[in-house]
Design a protein around this motif. Structure first.
Motif, PDB file in Angstrom:
ATOM      1  N   LEU A  98       8.679 -64.373  40.674  1.00 17.97           N
ATOM      2  CA  LEU A  98       9.818 -63.604  40.146  1.00 17.97           C
ATOM      3  C   LEU A  98       9.383 -62.243  39.613  1.00 17.97           C
ATOM      4  N   ASP A  99       8.238 -62.226  38.934  1.00 20.17           N
ATOM      5  CA  ASP A  99       7.756 -60.947  38.393  1.00 20.17           C
ATOM      6  C   ASP A  99       7.502 -59.956  39.521  1.00 20.17           C
ATOM      7  N   ARG A 100       6.839 -60.423  40.587  1.00 22.51           N
ATOM      8  CA  ARG A 100       6.523 -59.549  41.705  1.00 22.51           C
ATOM      9  C   ARG A 100       7.808 -59.064  42.390  1.00 22.51           C
ATOM     10  N   GLN A 101       8.724 -60.018  42.638  1.00 21.30           N
ATOM     11  CA  GLN A 101       9.963 -59.630  43.325  1.00 21.30           C
ATOM     12  C   GLN A 101      10.803 -58.692  42.462  1.00 21.30           C
ATOM     13  N   SER A 102      10.845 -58.963  41.156  1.00 19.65           N
ATOM     14  CA  SER A 102      11.624 -58.097  40.266  1.00 19.65           C
ATOM     15  C   SER A 102      11.039 -56.692  40.237  1.00 19.65           C
ATOM     16  N   ALA A 103       9.713 -56.595  40.193  1.00 25.89           N
ATOM     17  CA  ALA A 103       9.073 -55.281  40.127  1.00 25.89           C
ATOM     18  C   ALA A 103       9.318 -54.487  41.413  1.00 25.89           C
ATOM     19  N   THR A 104       9.177 -55.154  42.561  1.00 29.06           N
ATOM     20  CA  THR A 104       9.401 -54.451  43.830  1.00 29.06           C
ATOM     21  C   THR A 104      10.874 -54.065  43.976  1.00 29.06           C
ATOM     22  N   ALA A 105      11.766 -54.988  43.614  1.00 25.76           N
ATOM     23  CA  ALA A 105      13.201 -54.709  43.737  1.00 25.76           C
ATOM     24  C   ALA A 105      13.598 -53.535  42.836  1.00 25.76           C
ATOM     25  N   ALA A 106      13.022 -53.469  41.630  1.00 25.06           N
ATOM     26  CA  ALA A 106      13.354 -52.368  40.716  1.00 25.06           C
ATOM     27  C   ALA A 106      12.912 -51.035  41.317  1.00 25.06           C
ATOM     28  N   LEU A 125      13.890 -69.288  34.789  1.00 26.01           N
ATOM     29  CA  LEU A 125      12.975 -68.380  34.097  1.00 26.01           C
ATOM     30  C   LEU A 125      13.585 -67.003  33.822  1.00 26.01           C
ATOM     31  N   ALA A 126      14.815 -66.777  34.234  1.00 23.77           N
ATOM     32  CA  ALA A 126      15.454 -65.497  33.912  1.00 23.77           C
ATOM     33  C   ALA A 126      16.693 -65.675  33.048  1.00 23.77           C
ATOM     34  N   GLN A 127      17.221 -66.901  32.981  1.00 26.20           N
ATOM     35  CA  GLN A 127      18.502 -67.087  32.283  1.00 26.20           C
ATOM     36  C   GLN A 127      18.646 -68.558  31.916  1.00 26.20           C
ATOM     37  N   GLN A 130      20.828 -56.933  30.166  1.00 25.39           N
ATOM     38  CA  GLN A 130      19.693 -56.914  29.237  1.00 25.39           C
ATOM     39  C   GLN A 130      19.808 -58.002  28.182  1.00 25.39           C
ATOM     40  N   ARG A 131      21.059 -58.362  27.822  1.00 30.07           N
ATOM     41  CA  ARG A 131      21.248 -59.406  26.799  1.00 30.07           C
ATOM     42  C   ARG A 131      20.987 -60.805  27.343  1.00 30.07           C
ATOM     43  N   GLN A 132      21.329 -61.057  28.598  1.00 34.10           N
ATOM     44  CA  GLN A 132      21.266 -62.447  29.046  1.00 34.10           C
ATOM     45  C   GLN A 132      20.293 -62.738  30.187  1.00 34.10           C
ATOM     46  N   LEU A 133      19.630 -61.702  30.728  1.00 33.69           N
ATOM     47  CA  LEU A 133      18.645 -61.942  31.790  1.00 33.69           C
ATOM     48  C   LEU A 133      17.249 -61.542  31.315  1.00 33.69           C
ATOM     49  N   ARG A 134      16.275 -62.430  31.463  1.00 33.25           N
ATOM     50  CA  ARG A 134      14.898 -62.094  31.087  1.00 33.25           C
ATOM     51  C   ARG A 134      14.160 -61.392  32.218  1.00 33.25           C
ATOM     52  N   ARG A 135      14.639 -61.556  33.435  1.00 37.12           N
ATOM     53  CA  ARG A 135      14.102 -60.824  34.587  1.00 37.12           C
ATOM     54  C   ARG A 135      15.297 -60.448  35.447  1.00 37.12           C
TER      55      ARG A 135
END
Ligand SMILES: *Cc1c(COP(=O)(O)O)cnc(C)c1O
Length: 401
Positions: free
Chosen positions: A266-274, A195-197, A304-309
């Motif tokens: 993934l959305d939750r983990q990406s947001a917290t990690a950011a 879901l990210a690549q 940014q080009r190859q990862l959606r999250r």
């Protein structure tokens, strides 16, 4: 102009997040959740049917080492998410890595891979491949020209990449990798998940995952998978049925369960990690914060080009070995354990644990400093995770402020 009829008749193109919820259910009848087929073998009504399945990747009802309906459901879900014709599940991520490498390479062949690798894959290339007289060249993953340059025409059969890579989240330029002709190209996409690549969209031949990590997502299933063209998967299958690292139907069902919630996790983990990465970057006691979503990541444009999250993994540097060790012993929510992508936030200190036997120069080549710390952000409340990491830095550096 849009043709109304063809639009109505054709299969709607669902977005990946929807596919992840629905995929792999073709064989479950009216059951909403995937059925676990725990049988090791299946009855065959004719000799011809048995013969067909003994020689075919489609043998989902023959003998479970060859194939199994629950495992096949997980394989079809991953294939759909990766935009692949076919997939094969394995008993672990390393089962998939070994299945690809030893399934596709023979004595006298040459492999190109990268310095920055998961430790198990590294050992396979460094210690096992030479025993089978398979030569391996290691390149810097982040140098887009190095890959093609290391290919020996007529001898290189496999180009094996990992992106984002252990341990410092270095990226491989997938579009450049996908341009390589001749050898089979493969990407270990575990850190990204489907879901990210999607490496196959960039022309790469095969994608593999340790589904033990974010795909399974709950630290209760050991599972691997590789996806690509039917032709390549047939080759890999031929070795895999003898390798015997086939996925258990129970773990495959856990993989299907994980896929259904992967997007929200993934959305939750990406947001917290950011948020955590930004906070750490502003903390003068910490250096070298690495997160693909940070503008300071040396390959942020490529990310940014190859990862959606951008995912839940990040690394940073504390001043020395003692501080790193004290940090991972001082977190209270984050636990000291090897793995990633699950609900619990985990921390690791490579120099004192997984990489303790490396010499300082070997650590440096792997991109690890004595004070390097890795965090796999989980699903706890983001404020709690950030407060926990900050408090542990206070304890690791008693006079650091
Ligand atoms: C964990 C991991 C593997 C190995 O997977 P297992 O399921 O532990 O065998 C391979 N590659 C990467 C990037 C990993 O994180």
């Amino acid at each position: 102009m849009t043709d109304m009829h063809s639009e109505v008749d054709s299969q709607p193109e669902y977005r990946p997040e929807t596919v992840a919820v629905r995929a792999g259910r073709a064989d479950s009848g009216r059951a909403l959740a995937p059925t676990i087929w725990a049988s090791t073998t299946f009855t065959t009504s004719t000799v011809a049917e048995g013969r067909a399945m003994a020689t075919s990747t489609d043998a989902a009802r023959f003998y479970t080492r060859y194939g199994n309906p629950t495992v096949a459901a997980f394989e079809s879900a991953v294939a759909e998410l990766e935009g692949a014709e076919s997939a094969r599940a394995f008993a672990s991520g390393m089962g998939a890595v070994t299945g690809v490498v030893l399934g596709l390479c023979s004595s006298g062949d040459h492999i190109v891979t990268q310095h920055q690798l998961y430790a198990g894959s590294q050992l396979l290339f460094q210690a096992v491949c030479p025993r089978f007289r398979i030569d391996v060249t290691f390149v810097d993953a982040t140098d887009p020209d190095a890959w093609q340059a290391a290919v020996i025409p007529g001898r290189t059969t496999l180009v094996y990449a990992e992106s984002p890579a252990n341990p410092k989240l270095d990226l491989v330029d997938l579009a450049r990798l996908g341009e390589i002709r001749g050898p089979v190209t493969v990407v270990d996409s575990t850190f990204a998940t489907p879901l990210a690549q999607r490496p196959l969209d960039f022309g790469v031949d095969l994608v593999l995952h340790s589904a033990t990590k974010a795909i399974g997502g709950h630290n209760d299933a050991t599972l691997g998978v590789v996806a690509g063209s039917s032709e390549l998967l047939d080759w890999i299958w031929g070795f895999a049925v003898l390798q015997g690292a086939n996925a258990s139907p129970h773990d495959a069902a856990a993989g299907l369960r994980g896929l259904r919630t992967l997007a929200v996790r993934l959305d939750r983990q990406s947001a917290t990690a950011a948020r955590l990465a930004e906070q750490l970057e502003a903390d003068p006691r910490v250096s070298g914060v690495r997160y693909p979503g940070l503008a300071s990541h040396p390959q942020h444009d490529l990310a940014q080009r190859q990862l959606r999250r951008f995912g839940g993994l990040l690394t940073f540097e504390l001043p020395d070995l003692d501080a790193g060790a004290r940090f991972v012993e001082s977190t209270r929510i984050a636990q000291l354990a090897t793995s990633l992508g699950g609900p619990e936030t985990l921390v690791t200190h490579p120099a004192s644990t997984t990489h303790v036997n490396l010499l300082p120069e070997e650590l440096a080549a792997a991109g690890i400093s004595p004070g390097t710390v890795r965090v796999s952000v989980g699903l706890e409340d983001p404020d709690d995770v950030i407060a926990d990491v900050t408090a542990a830095i206070d304890l690791a550096l008693p006079d650091g402020t």
